[in-house]
Design a protein around this motif. Structure first.
Motif, PDB file in Angstrom:
ATOM      1  N   THR A 122       0.835  -1.211   0.000  1.00 52.31           N
ATOM      2  CA  THR A 122       0.000   0.000   0.000  1.00 52.31           C
ATOM      3  C   THR A 122       0.863   1.252   0.000  1.00 52.31           C
ATOM      4  O   THR A 122       0.493   2.274  -0.585  1.00 52.31           O
ATOM      5  N   SER A 123       2.037   1.168   0.641  1.00 49.13           N
ATOM      6  CA  SER A 123       2.868   2.372   0.746  1.00 49.13           C
ATOM      7  C   SER A 123       3.355   2.845  -0.613  1.00 49.13           C
ATOM      8  O   SER A 123       3.758   4.000  -0.748  1.00 49.13           O
ATOM      9  N   VAL A 124       3.325   1.976  -1.640  1.00 53.46           N
ATOM     10  CA  VAL A 124       3.727   2.424  -2.971  1.00 53.46           C
ATOM     11  C   VAL A 124       2.548   2.439  -3.957  1.00 53.46           C
ATOM     12  O   VAL A 124       2.745   2.570  -5.154  1.00 53.46           O
ATOM     13  N   CYS A 125       1.310   2.252  -3.445  1.00 57.28           N
ATOM     14  CA  CYS A 125       0.156   2.400  -4.358  1.00 57.28           C
ATOM     15  C   CYS A 125      -0.883   3.328  -3.739  1.00 57.28           C
ATOM     16  O   CYS A 125      -0.846   4.530  -3.981  1.00 57.28           O
ATOM     17  N   HIS A 126      -1.779   2.787  -2.901  1.00 53.95           N
ATOM     18  CA  HIS A 126      -2.830   3.642  -2.345  1.00 53.95           C
ATOM     19  C   HIS A 126      -2.469   4.165  -0.954  1.00 53.95           C
ATOM     20  O   HIS A 126      -3.372   4.483  -0.169  1.00 53.95           O
ATOM     21  N   GLY A 127      -1.182   4.248  -0.660  1.00 56.59           N
ATOM     22  CA  GLY A 127      -0.769   4.809   0.630  1.00 56.59           C
ATOM     23  C   GLY A 127      -1.379   6.172   0.892  1.00 56.59           C
ATOM     24  O   GLY A 127      -1.909   6.430   1.984  1.00 56.59           O
ATOM     25  N   PRO A 128      -1.358   7.081  -0.099  1.00 56.59           N
ATOM     26  CA  PRO A 128      -1.989   8.383   0.134  1.00 56.59           C
ATOM     27  C   PRO A 128      -3.470   8.268   0.501  1.00 56.59           C
ATOM     28  O   PRO A 128      -3.984   9.067   1.283  1.00 56.59           O
ATOM     29  N   SER A 129      -4.152   7.242  -0.050  1.00 59.12           N
ATOM     30  CA  SER A 129      -5.561   7.051   0.328  1.00 59.12           C
ATOM     31  C   SER A 129      -5.653   6.659   1.794  1.00 59.12           C
ATOM     32  O   SER A 129      -6.530   7.140   2.530  1.00 59.12           O
ATOM     33  N   ALA A 310      -4.432  -6.690   3.679  1.00 53.20           N
ATOM     34  CA  ALA A 310      -3.238  -6.222   4.390  1.00 53.20           C
ATOM     35  C   ALA A 310      -3.553  -4.948   5.165  1.00 53.20           C
ATOM     36  O   ALA A 310      -3.190  -4.803   6.341  1.00 53.20           O
ATOM     37  N   ASP A 311      -4.258  -4.020   4.524  1.00 56.90           N
ATOM     38  CA  ASP A 311      -4.651  -2.787   5.226  1.00 56.90           C
ATOM     39  C   ASP A 311      -5.501  -3.109   6.450  1.00 56.90           C
ATOM     40  O   ASP A 311      -5.308  -2.539   7.531  1.00 56.90           O
ATOM     41  N   ASN A 312      -6.464  -4.018   6.245  1.00 60.26           N
ATOM     42  CA  ASN A 312      -7.368  -4.350   7.353  1.00 60.26           C
ATOM     43  C   ASN A 312      -6.629  -5.017   8.497  1.00 60.26           C
ATOM     44  O   ASN A 312      -6.809  -4.661   9.660  1.00 60.26           O
ATOM     45  N   VAL A 313      -5.781  -5.992   8.164  1.00 57.25           N
ATOM     46  CA  VAL A 313      -5.102  -6.754   9.224  1.00 57.25           C
ATOM     47  C   VAL A 313      -4.123  -5.854   9.989  1.00 57.25           C
ATOM     48  O   VAL A 313      -4.091  -5.858  11.223  1.00 57.25           O
ATOM     49  N   VAL A 314      -3.341  -5.067   9.254  1.00 58.06           N
ATOM     50  CA  VAL A 314      -2.377  -4.196   9.937  1.00 58.06           C
ATOM     51  C   VAL A 314      -3.134  -3.160  10.778  1.00 58.06           C
ATOM     52  O   VAL A 314      -2.715  -2.815  11.888  1.00 58.06           O
ATOM     53  N   THR A 315      -4.277  -2.713  10.284  1.00 61.95           N
ATOM     54  CA  THR A 315      -5.061  -1.741  11.061  1.00 61.95           C
ATOM     55  C   THR A 315      -5.689  -2.370  12.301  1.00 61.95           C
ATOM     56  O   THR A 315      -5.722  -1.756  13.363  1.00 61.95           O
ATOM     57  N   TRP A 316      -6.206  -3.618  12.177  1.00 61.10           N
ATOM     58  CA  TRP A 316      -6.750  -4.281  13.378  1.00 61.10           C
ATOM     59  C   TRP A 316      -5.698  -4.295  14.473  1.00 61.10           C
ATOM     60  O   TRP A 316      -5.986  -4.131  15.635  1.00 61.10           O
ATOM     61  N   GLN A 317      -4.468  -4.605  14.061  1.00 53.63           N
ATOM     62  CA  GLN A 317      -3.468  -4.950  15.070  1.00 53.63           C
ATOM     63  C   GLN A 317      -2.670  -3.747  15.537  1.00 53.63           C
ATOM     64  O   GLN A 317      -2.096  -3.780  16.632  1.00 53.63           O
ATOM     65  N   TYR A 320      -3.135   1.389  12.392  1.00 55.96           N
ATOM     66  CA  TYR A 320      -2.753   2.101  11.160  1.00 55.96           C
ATOM     67  C   TYR A 320      -2.591   1.091  10.023  1.00 55.96           C
ATOM     68  O   TYR A 320      -2.248  -0.061  10.260  1.00 55.96           O
ATOM     69  N   PRO A 321      -2.757   1.544   8.774  1.00 56.46           N
ATOM     70  CA  PRO A 321      -2.799   0.563   7.682  1.00 56.46           C
ATOM     71  C   PRO A 321      -1.457   0.121   7.113  1.00 56.46           C
ATOM     72  O   PRO A 321      -1.368  -0.947   6.513  1.00 56.46           O
ATOM     73  N   PHE A 322      -0.421   0.917   7.230  1.00 58.16           N
ATOM     74  CA  PHE A 322       0.885   0.573   6.625  1.00 58.16           C
ATOM     75  C   PHE A 322       1.907   1.528   7.235  1.00 58.16           C
ATOM     76  O   PHE A 322       1.559   2.484   7.941  1.00 58.16           O
ATOM     77  N   GLY A 323       3.197   1.277   6.967  1.00 55.46           N
ATOM     78  CA  GLY A 323       4.220   2.204   7.441  1.00 55.46           C
ATOM     79  C   GLY A 323       4.176   2.397   8.954  1.00 55.46           C
ATOM     80  O   GLY A 323       4.165   3.522   9.441  1.00 55.46           O
ATOM     81  N   VAL A 324       4.159   1.277   9.707  1.00 56.89           N
ATOM     82  CA  VAL A 324       4.010   1.348  11.162  1.00 56.89           C
ATOM     83  C   VAL A 324       5.300   0.874  11.824  1.00 56.89           C
ATOM     84  O   VAL A 324       5.829  -0.184  11.484  1.00 56.89           O
ATOM     85  N   SER A 325       5.788   1.637  12.788  1.00 56.57           N
ATOM     86  CA  SER A 325       6.940   1.206  13.580  1.00 56.57           C
ATOM     87  C   SER A 325       6.458   0.650  14.905  1.00 56.57           C
ATOM     88  O   SER A 325       5.654   1.276  15.599  1.00 56.57           O
TER      89      SER A 325
END
Ligand code: SF4
Length: 453
Positions: A122-129, A310-317, A320-325
């Motif tokens: 997502t960080s290189v496609c719909h990351g801005p979304s 991927a967005d959903n799973v990373v956000t559940w946990q 945030y959807p991507f780019g998480v430290s």
């Protein structure tokens, strides 16, 4: 290594009904596959891209695992991968858009144990979304609602006719729905883009705007919806007569159910997340300043088969959807700082876990150079460019074709997978589970001071 649900056998051929194509974000789940041995020879209902996805699938003749390019046992590879990840100071987990949600959630857990970055394509496609959703919110709807209700469709910055070939016929433009019984005849459709594509031919109106003027157009439309006078100078900026925009906005305000479906032509051009925010705000305005009882929604057209998962799973946990430290023990979201292509280009990561993705084929040269210089663990069904430079590479079964699990369609609806035949290779989920178990053990030993890692 996953049980295969075969419905019928005909003349020695196996038929798998209601299988799911995971090639694009449409995730069509009405495939009827004919299987001969370990090849799919027919894929009824698949589009040209789906057919290529199924027909080109074959079992690779490769070792189950390699270490520095040499065949290794599965156990050796798990141990070596776990040692790499637990001894790293700034590890990054990346990819995840072409695997199941079950595997994705374990990848996030591993990232948490090792205090690393978790990031997706997502960080290189719909990351801005994803950033715009965090800022403005999203008025959402399922593709089923759009199919059954939408009488006005605005496609913006995308070319579904070629990127998502069944979108028009299965979900949006032509199907007959409960409240649009005549299908295409009951819908008004517009394409907004900077160049004419095949999709334009299927529309009632094509609005060819100047490149990099999506933001300005969205604000012109917002002004018209709100009844604010538009500066005629805007016409020069957007490159189309305001009268044409007014005509479209009037049709939008007269519709009962509308959907703005946007692609990377909106999100990855100048303005990026501000473009998406303005389109999301336009949908919100349409719901506020409506002339008749109506509803508007705005949804991204997602590319990879399970990038939405991927967005959903990373956000559940993580929230945030991507780019998480996860390096400080709690999640921090900061695109640019914690997105993989950026942090690799700055030579920050010292190890990487790449799952079902090939950054060596599409990242910047600086990012690729750094990735090739650090220990990398790769899970991929194919010998990708990234697998070639990997310290540890696992050959995996292909999700959807060889393994069951769950994926999310682009409208956030979860869809189960029905695999066609078994693979001799393990699934991402199985490998990641073993890796997580060993990582956890090593971290405990590290904490207790009983390991030299
Ligand atoms: S539209 Fe996408 S998901 Fe559907 S069959 Fe074609 S490639 Fe597969």
């Amino acid at each position: 290594m996953t049980s295969v649900d075969v419905e019928q056998e005909e003349n020695g051929l196996r038929i798998v009904s209601d299988a799911t194509c995971t090639f694009c974000g449409c995730v069509c789940d009405d495939m009827q596959l004919t299987v001969e041995g370990d090849r799919i020879t027919k894929a009824k209902n698949a589009c040209v891209l789906g057919k290529a996805w199924f027909f080109n699938h074959h079992i690779e003749d490769r070792p189950e695992a390699t270490i520095r390019g040499e065949p290794a046992s599965y156990e050796q590879a798990i141990e070596h991968a776990a040692q790499i990840l637990t001894s790293a100071r700034y590890p990054v987990t990346y990819g995840l858009s072409d695997t199941t949600c079950e595997a994705q959630r374990i990848a996030v857990a591993i990232s948490d144990w090792i205090g690393g970055i978790v990031d997706t394509t997502t960080s290189v496609c719909h990351g801005p979304s994803g950033m715009a959703f965090q800022g403005v919110g999203e008025i959402t709807a399922s593709l089923g609602e759009i199919r059954n209700r939408a009488d006005c469709l605005i496609f913006w910055g995308g070319n579904p006719a070629e990127s998502h070939p069944r979108h028009f016929t299965r979900y949006s433009l032509t199907p007959k729905g409960e409240f649009v019984p005549r299908g295409r005849k009951d819908r008004y459709a517009v394409l907004i883009d900077v160049r004419r594509t095949k999709s334009a031919n299927a529309m009632d109106k094509f609005l060819q705007i100047r490149p990099r003027s999506d933001f300005e157009l969205a604000w012109v439309m917002r002004a018209m919806v709100r009844g604010v006078e538009v500066d005629p100078a805007a016409e020069k900026q957007i490159g189309v007569p305001l009268s044409e925009v007014r005509e479209i906005v009037d049709r939008m305000m007269e519709s009962k159910f509308g959907a703005i479906l946007f692609g990377m032509g909106l999100t990855m051009t100048r303005g990026k997340h501000l473009n998406t925010e303005s389109v999301l705000a336009l949908a919100r305005d349409l719901n506020t300043f409506k002339k008749i009882p109506s509803r508007w929604t705005a949804k991204p057209m997602r590319g990879h088969g399970n990038v939405t998962g991927a967005d959903n799973v990373v956000t559940w946990q993580t929230g945030y959807p991507f780019g998480v430290s996860l390096g400080r023990g709690y999640p921090r979201f900061n695109p640019g700082e914690f997105t993989t292509s950026d942090l690799l280009a700055r030579q920050e990561a010292d190890a990487a876990l790449i799952i079902a993705s090939d950054p060596m084929s599409n990242f910047s040269q600086a990012a690729r150079d750094h990735l090739a210089s650090i220990p990398v663990v790769v899970l991929d069904p194919k010998l990708s460019d990234t697998a070639r430079i990997a310290e540890v590479a696992f050959t995996t079964a292909t999700y959807g074709i060889n393994t069951a699990g769950t994926v999310y369609r682009m409208d956030d609806v979860p869809i189960p997978l029905r695999p066609a035949f078994e693979s001799p290779y393990r699934s991402d989920q199985e490998i990641l589970q073993a890796l997580e178990t060993r990582v956890r053990q090593l971290k405990r030993e590290q904490a207790a001071g009983t390991t030299s890692v």
